[in-house]
Design a protein around this motif. Structure first.
Motif, short mmCIF file in Angstrom:
data_model
loop_
_atom_site.label_atom_id
_atom_site.label_comp_id
_atom_site.label_asym_id
_atom_site.label_seq_id
_atom_site.Cartn_x
_atom_site.Cartn_y
_atom_site.Cartn_z
N LYS A 1 3.30 -10.67 2.90
CA LYS A 1 2.98 -9.10 3.75
C LYS A 1 1.82 -9.43 4.48
N PHE B 1 5.87 -4.16 -1.93
CA PHE B 1 5.28 -4.54 -0.70
C PHE B 1 4.41 -3.26 -0.16
N PHE B 2 4.67 -2.14 -0.41
CA PHE B 2 3.55 -1.06 0.11
C PHE B 2 2.45 -0.84 -0.82
N TYR C 1 11.68 -6.57 1.12
CA TYR C 1 11.09 -6.73 2.51
C TYR C 1 11.61 -5.94 3.54
N CYS D 1 0.36 -7.10 8.59
CA CYS D 1 0.56 -6.06 9.36
C CYS D 1 -0.01 -6.46 10.59
N LEU E 1 9.52 -2.82 3.95
CA LEU E 1 8.24 -2.82 4.63
C LEU E 1 8.50 -2.87 5.99
N THR F 1 5.44 -10.51 -2.14
CA THR F 1 4.25 -9.71 -1.56
C THR F 1 3.18 -10.66 -0.82
N PRO G 1 4.45 -6.55 10.61
CA PRO G 1 5.16 -7.49 9.69
C PRO G 1 5.73 -8.75 10.51
#
Length: 480
Positions: free
Chosen positions: A300, A345-346, A222, A302, A225, A297, A304
């Protein structure tokens, strides 16, 4: 009639059934503007007709009266930040499952974001398509945000007239190709177009940092991210928004604020007169980066989730009144979109599911921090109603307002289990959490849409489209 603490009874000629219209709700703990007291809420034609003190309660005579004893009765929750995928993505989260989850969580109105559907709500035609897709599916009331993308400024006034309360845009690229992010020039054009109207601009407040590049790290950690979305991206975006808000005096709203480092900019802008409001989300107030496992994940989102020290500053800003409301930012993803097998995570889609659990998520932490039931109403009912331009009919228990109520036990603890989750995609970081505050019943326009795990047999929520006040004044402010 008296009941023990935490219990409820039903009185009248017949038992109250889920889906039925309720004529009156009685409780020893009704959350009114200035007090919490025993009261009877009289309902007529979906509106609150009167609120009577206990000494004035009349004996039920064939009417459908719901006596809930010591359970708390307060305005229904309004969640102004919910992603639904219809039209276009019926395999994801549609209006039926989303509004059922809302009802189970005491949410009586949600406002749908413009970008998760296909096509996105960026033209009047697309807005009409979205209304058609939602028709007949909603268990609670639903309103709709429009969207701003490069080049659609000529569509904004027509969407506003058709019933959207405002528009969302993003200052950073997302994974939604049909909803590209806006430039500063796009924003000048849009705000020039919208000056003098009664609408609000909503911003995903992250901005790229020039030539800065994050270090290459293990994508299943993590920290990788988090390092790729630093606080500085939010700070930069909030400064841009504050400057525009001060220039145009168009109401602006920052969505899902994550970084406490942006708070001084917000404070200064407000002191200068900027009509700027702020929301944060349940996951930023509940989850911390230190506790996110490798490959997790499903955490996750955004911007974050950040560190515990940052979280405490967000709570302080809520207590100060610098943050105006708490929302779900509900955006659940299926296991395949979360790339659970890979744990990258991406590659994983962002978004966290919490629509059904917002009230207990907030209350579990808020109560221990000294927040009151009136604070809950302010942060999750009144202020969201104002943002969504619904405060003339929702967000408070007053005569003439919509009879939208949540009835709940703020002292009841429960564990979040998969079989209780109403979201279509049940993946959530909150599985196994012990929460405080269980929803007993939800009323929308006086109709009992949810009661102890059961739902109204048919969806009867209203699509909220109200023509907005428009100004004939043309702004002379340049957009260049």
């Amino acid at each position: 009639m008296s009941t023990k603490h935490g219990e409820a009874s039903q009185t009248g000629a017949a038992k109250v059934e889920v889906g039925s219209e309720i004529m009156a709700v009685r409780s020893n703990r009704v959350v009114l503007d200035n007090t919490i007291c025993p009261a009877e809420i009289i309902i007529c034609n979906g509106k609150i007709a009167d609120i009577l003190p206990k000494r004035s309660w009349a004996c039920a005579s064939g009417e459908k009266v719901l006596d809930v004893g010591n359970l708390v009765v307060m305005p229904g929750i309004i969640d102004p930040h919910v992603h639904t995928c219809e039209p276009g993505h019926t395999d994801c989260k549609g209006y039926s499952s989303a509004t059922k989850a809302a009802a189970a969580g005491g949410v009586t109105t949600l406002v749908a974001m413009p970008l998760s559907c296909l096509p996105p709500t960026i033209t009047l035609e697309n807005f009409e398509d979205k209304l058609q897709s939602a028709e007949g599916q909603c268990y609670v009331d639903v309103a709709f945000w429009g969207g701003i993308i490069p080049g659609n400024q000529d569509e904004l006034l027509s969407m506003l007239q058709a019933g959207v309360p405002g528009f969302k845009c993003s200052l950073i690229a997302s994974r939604v190709e049909e909803f590209p992010h806006v430039s500063l020039q796009d924003l000048h054009r849009a705000m020039n177009e919208l000056q003098g109207t009664d609408c609000v601009l909503l911003f995903h407040a992250e901005q790229e940092l020039g030539q800065w590049k994050p270090a290459l790290e293990d994508p299943t950690e993590y920290r990788a991210l988090l390092d790729s979305r630093p606080d500085a991206m939010e700070v930069e975006a909030v400064q841009t928004i504050a400057n525009l808000c001060l220039q145009y005096k168009v109401p602006c709203h920052i969505l899902h604020l994550s970084s406490a480092q942006a708070l001084p900019i917000i404070r200064e802008a407000r002191q200068k007169g900027a009509p700027l409001t702020i929301e944060t989300a349940h996951h930023y107030l509940t989850l911390t980066s230190e506790r996110i496992p490798p490959g997790g994940t499903y955490y996750k989102c955004c911007p974050p989730i950040r560190a515990k020290t940052n979280q405490e500053q967000l709570w302080s800003a809520l207590q100060e009144g610098l943050i105006d409301m708490v929302v779900s930012a509900h955006n659940p993803g299926s296991p395949d979109l979360k790339i659970l097998d890979d744990g990258d995570f991406f590659k994983a889609q962002g978004g966290i599911a919490s629509l059904q659990f917002g009230l207990p998520l907030f209350w579990t932490s808020a109560k221990s921090k000294g927040f009151s039931l009136h604070d809950v109403v302010q942060l999750m009912c009144k202020n969201p109603a104002s943002l969504s331009r619904l405060d003339d009919r929702k967000g408070a228990l007053c005569t003439g307002m919509d009879a939208d109520l949540v009835i709940w036990d703020p002292d009841k603890e429960f564990e979040v289990k998969k079989n209780m989750i109403q979201h279509k995609n049940q993946l959530t970081p909150y599985l196994g959490f012990q929460l405080r505050g269980e929803v007993f019943a939800t009323l929308v326009h006086g109709r009992l849409v949810y009661l102890k795990g059961k739902f109204s047999p048919k969806p009867e929520g209203v699509l909220l489209v109200t023509q907005r006040k428009m100004s004939t004044t043309v702004s002379s402010s340049p957009y260049y």
